[in-house]
Design a protein around this motif. Structure first.
Motif, PDB file in Angstrom:
ATOM      1  N   MET A  46       0.673  -0.995  -0.358  1.00 55.74           N
ATOM      2  CA  MET A  46       0.131   0.329   0.444  1.00 55.74           C
ATOM      3  C   MET A  46       1.062   1.529   0.001  1.00 55.74           C
ATOM      4  O   MET A  46       0.968   2.024  -0.826  1.00 55.74           O
ATOM      5  CB  MET A  46      -0.979   0.156   1.049  1.00 55.74           C
ATOM      6  N   GLU A  69       3.396   2.028  -1.371  1.00 53.11           N
ATOM      7  CA  GLU A  69       4.073   1.635  -3.132  1.00 53.11           C
ATOM      8  C   GLU A  69       2.834   2.319  -3.810  1.00 53.11           C
ATOM      9  O   GLU A  69       3.034   3.496  -4.891  1.00 53.11           O
ATOM     10  CB  GLU A  69       4.695   0.050  -3.656  1.00 53.11           C
ATOM     11  N   LYS A  70       1.514   1.708  -3.267  1.00 51.22           N
ATOM     12  CA  LYS A  70       0.464   2.622  -4.089  1.00 51.22           C
ATOM     13  C   LYS A  70       0.657   3.518  -3.938  1.00 51.22           C
ATOM     14  O   LYS A  70       0.147   4.644  -4.376  1.00 51.22           O
ATOM     15  CB  LYS A  70      -0.747   1.904  -4.053  1.00 51.22           C
ATOM     16  N   PHE A  86       0.280   6.795  -6.382  1.00 52.69           N
ATOM     17  CA  PHE A  86      -0.645   8.108  -6.374  1.00 52.69           C
ATOM     18  C   PHE A  86       0.099   8.902  -6.408  1.00 52.69           C
ATOM     19  O   PHE A  86       0.258  10.714  -7.278  1.00 52.69           O
ATOM     20  CB  PHE A  86      -1.819   7.772  -5.231  1.00 52.69           C
TER      21      PHE A  86
END
Length: 179
Positions: free
Chosen positions: A55, A57-58, A62
């Motif tokens: 998460m 990395e996400k 973003f």
């Protein structure tokens, strides 16, 4: 895991929307906390919900996408107590610093902490990444200890034990030069 605030700077005479020049994000590193403050908005303080590596990395992806044209970027680490996961803060701050240098984006980083985990190692990590530290206290010892208790405390039916003496104020002053 991520909250976003943006500010558009209008450009005179243009018909198309101006690119967002400033971006701001709050990254919730963890919901876990080592204190039990009477007014805390986190309802389940003993959970183990942390920002996972995947998460994180996400979230970074973003931020990188959404801020690619920004001139100024502010990212604030928040939680429960974000320094429960210092390796996550270190990783995120390092990646953000490297990206912003390559993109020529002015980056400011911040963190809100209850101060109990401002160890020498954590202070050095925050200083290395130039993270501004917001120390959250409720006044002096008496006011602080009424509302901020260590795990257990009278909220769990145990004797109240204040947390004021756990705050590493000497490290805060030594590393961040504030009184």
């Amino acid at each position: 895991a991520l909250e976003m605030a943006t500010t558009a700077i209008p450009s005179a005479g243009r018909k198309e929307a101006a690119p967002l020049q400033r971006r701001g994000y709050y990254i919730y590193v963890t919901e876990a906390c080592n204190l039990r403050c009477s007014y805390c908005f986190v309802s389940e303080k003993t959970n183990h919900r942390h920002l996972t590596t995947g998460m994180a990395e996400k979230v970074l992806g973003f931020i990188f996408r959404e801020s690619s044209e920004a001139k100024d970027l502010y990212v604030h680490f928040f939680g429960g107590e974000p320094l429960i996961r210092p390796h996550t803060v270190d990783h995120l701050a390092g990646r953000l610093r490297a990206w912003s240098a390559g993109q020529r984006v002015r980056l400011r980083l911040g963190i809100t902490t209850n101060g109990t985990l401002l160890t020498k190692a954590n202070c050095e990590m925050l200083q290395r990444h130039d993270v501004g530290v917001q120390l959250s206290l409720d006044g002096g010892r008496e006011g602080n200890d009424v509302h901020r208790q260590i795990m257990g405390g009278d909220q769990c039916g145990l004797a109240r034990i204040g947390a004021f003496d756990l705050v590493n104020i000497d490290n805060y002053i030594a590393y961040f030069g504030k009184g």
